[in-house]
Design a protein around this motif. Structure first.
Motif, PDB file in Angstrom:
ATOM      1  N   GLU A 120     -20.757   9.474   7.856  1.00  0.00           N
ATOM      2  CA  GLU A 120     -21.564  10.094   6.798  1.00  0.00           C
ATOM      3  C   GLU A 120     -21.294  11.593   6.638  1.00  0.00           C
ATOM      4  OE1 GLU A 120     -25.602   9.076   7.522  1.00  0.00           O
ATOM      5  OE2 GLU A 120     -25.335   6.953   7.002  1.00  0.00           O
ATOM      6  N   PRO A 121     -21.132  12.356   7.731  1.00  0.00           N
ATOM      7  CA  PRO A 121     -20.848  13.800   7.545  1.00  0.00           C
ATOM      8  C   PRO A 121     -19.413  14.107   7.127  1.00  0.00           C
ATOM      9  CG  PRO A 121     -21.853  13.364   9.693  1.00  0.00           C
ATOM     10  CD  PRO A 121     -21.376  12.071   9.156  1.00  0.00           C
ATOM     11  N   LEU A 122     -18.497  13.103   7.164  1.00  0.00           N
ATOM     12  CA  LEU A 122     -17.089  13.397   6.903  1.00  0.00           C
ATOM     13  C   LEU A 122     -16.829  13.988   5.517  1.00  0.00           C
ATOM     14  CD1 LEU A 122     -14.890  10.629   8.581  1.00  0.00           C
ATOM     15  CD2 LEU A 122     -14.995  13.061   9.086  1.00  0.00           C
ATOM     16  N   PRO A 123     -17.440  13.488   4.429  1.00  0.00           N
ATOM     17  CA  PRO A 123     -17.191  14.117   3.119  1.00  0.00           C
ATOM     18  C   PRO A 123     -17.539  15.603   3.087  1.00  0.00           C
ATOM     19  CG  PRO A 123     -18.195  11.971   2.820  1.00  0.00           C
ATOM     20  CD  PRO A 123     -18.243  12.254   4.279  1.00  0.00           C
ATOM     21  N   SER A 124     -18.685  15.961   3.669  1.00  0.00           N
ATOM     22  CA  SER A 124     -19.058  17.384   3.682  1.00  0.00           C
ATOM     23  C   SER A 124     -18.122  18.178   4.587  1.00  0.00           C
ATOM     24  CB  SER A 124     -20.508  17.541   4.159  1.00  0.00           C
ATOM     25  OG  SER A 124     -20.660  17.039   5.477  1.00  0.00           O
ATOM     26  N   HIS A 125     -17.675  17.554   5.699  1.00  0.00           N
ATOM     27  CA  HIS A 125     -16.707  18.239   6.560  1.00  0.00           C
ATOM     28  C   HIS A 125     -15.381  18.452   5.839  1.00  0.00           C
ATOM     29  CE1 HIS A 125     -18.926  16.774  10.445  1.00  0.00           C
ATOM     30  NE2 HIS A 125     -19.488  17.851   9.904  1.00  0.00           N
ATOM     31  N   LEU A 126     -14.983  17.458   5.023  1.00  0.00           N
ATOM     32  CA  LEU A 126     -13.743  17.581   4.274  1.00  0.00           C
ATOM     33  C   LEU A 126     -13.822  18.734   3.267  1.00  0.00           C
ATOM     34  CD1 LEU A 126     -10.942  16.541   3.583  1.00  0.00           C
ATOM     35  CD2 LEU A 126     -12.014  14.847   2.074  1.00  0.00           C
ATOM     36  N   LYS A 127     -14.949  18.854   2.562  1.00  0.00           N
ATOM     37  CA  LYS A 127     -15.132  19.965   1.622  1.00  0.00           C
ATOM     38  C   LYS A 127     -15.105  21.305   2.362  1.00  0.00           C
ATOM     39  CE  LYS A 127     -17.867  17.336  -1.741  1.00  0.00           C
ATOM     40  NZ  LYS A 127     -19.184  17.204  -2.402  1.00  0.00           N
ATOM     41  N   PHE A 128     -15.726  21.323   3.519  1.00  0.00           N
ATOM     42  CA  PHE A 128     -15.767  22.546   4.323  1.00  0.00           C
ATOM     43  C   PHE A 128     -14.354  22.946   4.750  1.00  0.00           C
ATOM     44  CE2 PHE A 128     -16.277  24.878   8.316  1.00  0.00           C
ATOM     45  CZ  PHE A 128     -17.220  25.818   7.959  1.00  0.00           C
ATOM     46  N   LEU A 129     -13.551  21.948   5.188  1.00  0.00           N
ATOM     47  CA  LEU A 129     -12.181  22.247   5.603  1.00  0.00           C
ATOM     48  C   LEU A 129     -11.347  22.763   4.432  1.00  0.00           C
ATOM     49  CD1 LEU A 129     -11.428  19.189   7.940  1.00  0.00           C
ATOM     50  CD2 LEU A 129     -11.756  21.560   8.632  1.00  0.00           C
ATOM     51  N   CYS A 130     -11.489  22.103   3.259  1.00  0.00           N
ATOM     52  CA  CYS A 130     -10.728  22.551   2.091  1.00  0.00           C
ATOM     53  C   CYS A 130     -11.137  23.957   1.667  1.00  0.00           C
ATOM     54  CB  CYS A 130     -10.943  21.568   0.932  1.00  0.00           C
ATOM     55  SG  CYS A 130     -10.200  19.945   1.209  1.00  0.00           S
ATOM     56  N   GLY A 131     -12.443  24.242   1.719  1.00  0.00           N
ATOM     57  CA  GLY A 131     -12.924  25.567   1.339  1.00  0.00           C
ATOM     58  C   GLY A 131     -12.429  26.660   2.242  1.00  0.00           C
TER      59      GLY A 131
END
Length: 483
Positions: free
Chosen positions: A147-158
């Motif tokens: 569940e946290p992976l999408p937000s982690h992915l956005k954080f990594l891209c940012g």
């Protein structure tokens, strides 16, 4: 169809007149290993060996059992998780290399100082994602991981985007920097599809994941309560040691004030009381299990204790557990009758009194070291006790009587913890057998926390060659008194 009566050696397959293959009876010639247990050929029935597992090791053993039982059904999910983990590790390795390149030329690169926090953020979030992987995956893990992976992915891209605009004056470093950024870009582009695959596989195996989670949850509650009981017992033991230390200090100060002399026998008294704790525990266990049954065991082989030895053993238990127990009288009892303590702490008696698969190291050490140390101390204690002036004996006896009362309170909690452990042991064995088809017996851990610091060797010397605790040859319990 009836089973064929073919020989096990030839393994011939007969066919029925209808030309259908007959059902073959499985061969029982070789043992079959199943999740850590061995199924043994015992004629027409299967017999399963019981696996003894230390209580503190059970969570890891349970994960291993569940992994052996369910990982075959979760093959696609495990592969999807491995793909995501490898991708995250690729990003992590590249981020570490980027951090090294930026740190080396922080003064000569525009924006290098401001870029370092972005790299640190990437390393931190990936490290958090890769922690606490269980051996057997369940629904709770996937909710906390997926569940946290999408937000982690956005954080990594940012955090990664500002790094793509950095330039190095050195062509070699520029080339290395571009190589790492391309690796991160490729990995970040693969993560969304990998997460989608994992979510798809999870939905197809949701019943299995929930079953694993329910098994863990069912066993987690009683084990958590039992660990709470162990912590409470640990606290009581610390309080008991503090009471013994205060009693030693009281008697030492009283003797110095009234007799104008300093003596080491109060220290020996305190050490002897702590050394006798295993014997107190065995006495309490004998009463809780039933003295009649215990005496029948003592009278039977291999002990074959006679009536006189049985009476002395009963008297020892009464002396230790009497409501008005006086530790001065207990010390004098050991001076007059030392054999009953050896009988009570013998390996046969310990095996009878302790729960199945219990850790008996505490009682083994008492039998090998503690009892010998008590027998060495008793003559000296007897000499000082019989010479005590009447006006000092009463307050000293009263002080030690309070300590013995604390010992009895400690024993009550000890017995409650043993009872709670037996209930958990039975519950775990039944539940694991019913749901995982394995016989598991939890082992009682060591239930004493007396410090090993400053423990003396057989000559009464500490590691630095001096007498342990200054004035007396000391067992490990003496290190606690002098702490």
């Amino acid at each position: 169809l009836k089973p064929c009566r073919s020989s096990r050696r030839t393994r011939r397959t007969h066919r029925a007149p209808s030309a259908r293959p007959a059902w073959k009876r499985p061969s029982l010639a070789a043992p079959l290993r199943f999740e850590g247990s061995v199924l043994i050929n015992a004629g027409p029935r299967w017999a399963m060996t019981v696996q003894q597992v230390a209580l503190l090791d059970f969570p890891w053993v349970l994960d291993y059992i569940l992994a052996t039982r369910f990982n075959g059904s979760l093959k696609q999910i495990r592969h999807a998780v491995c793909s995501i983990v490898l991708t995250l590790r690729t990003i992590l390795a590249a981020a570490v290399e980027l951090g090294i390149l930026v740190s080396q030329d922080a003064g000569s690169i525009d924006g290098a100082i401001s870029a370092k926090p972005f790299i640190d953020n990437m390393i931190f979030v990936i490290t958090e994602c890769l922690q606490n992987f269980p051996l057997c995956l369940d629904s709770e893990f996937f909710h906390s991981f997926l569940e946290p992976l999408p937000s982690h992915l956005k954080f990594l891209c940012g955090n990664f985007h500002p790094l793509t605009h950095m330039k190095f004056a050195d062509s070699t470093k520029e080339k290395a920097f571009d190589s790492q950024t391309k690796a991160v870009t490729q990995a970040l582009s693969e993560l969304p599809s990998q997460c989608s695959n994992l979510e798809l596989y999870m939905s197809s195996q949701e019943p299995v994941l929930k079953q694993i989670h329910l098994i863990k949850e069912h066993l987690r509650a009683p084990l958590w309560m039992l660990m709470h009981d162990f912590r409470s017992l640990h606290g009581e033991e610390k309080m008991l040691v503090a009471d013994v230390r205060e009693a030693v200090r009281f008697v030492t100060d009283l003797q110095a004030r009234e007799l104008q002399e300093a003596s080491s026998w109060p220290d020996i008294m305190g050490e002897t009381l702590l050394l006798l704790l295993p014997l107190w525990k065995l006495s309490a266990l004998a009463v809780a299990k039933g003295q009649d049954a215990f005496m029948r065991m003592v009278a039977a082989p291999p002990l074959d204790a006679n009536l006189s030895a049985q009476r002395l053993l009963q008297r020892l238990i009464e002396v230790l557990l009497s409501e008005k127990a006086d530790f001065l009288d207990i010390a004098l009892w050991f001076a007059a009758e030392p054999s009953s303590a050896a009988l009570l702490s013998g390996s046969a008696a310990v095996d009878f009194l302790l729960p199945e698969a219990a850790n008996d190291e505490e009682f083994t050490q008492f039998r090998k070291i503690g009892l010998v140390r008590v027998q060495q101390h008793v003559p000296s204690l007897q000499h000082h006790i019989v010479r005590l002036p009447k006006h000092l004996r009463a307050p000293i006896a009263a002080r030690w009587r309070k300590v013995v009362e604390e010992v009895h309170l400690y024993l009550q909690l000890y017995l409650r913890v043993i009872e709670a452990f037996l209930e958990v042991q039975k519950e775990v064995r039944t539940f694991v057998h019913m749901h995982l088809f394995i016989e598991v017996t939890l082992g009682l851990p060591l239930m004493t926390w007396l410090s090993e610091r400053g423990a003396a060797d057989g000559n009464g010397k500490s590691s630095n060659g001096r007498p342990a605790c200054g004035r007396t040859p000391a067992h490990r319990s003496m290190a606690v008194l002098s702490a």
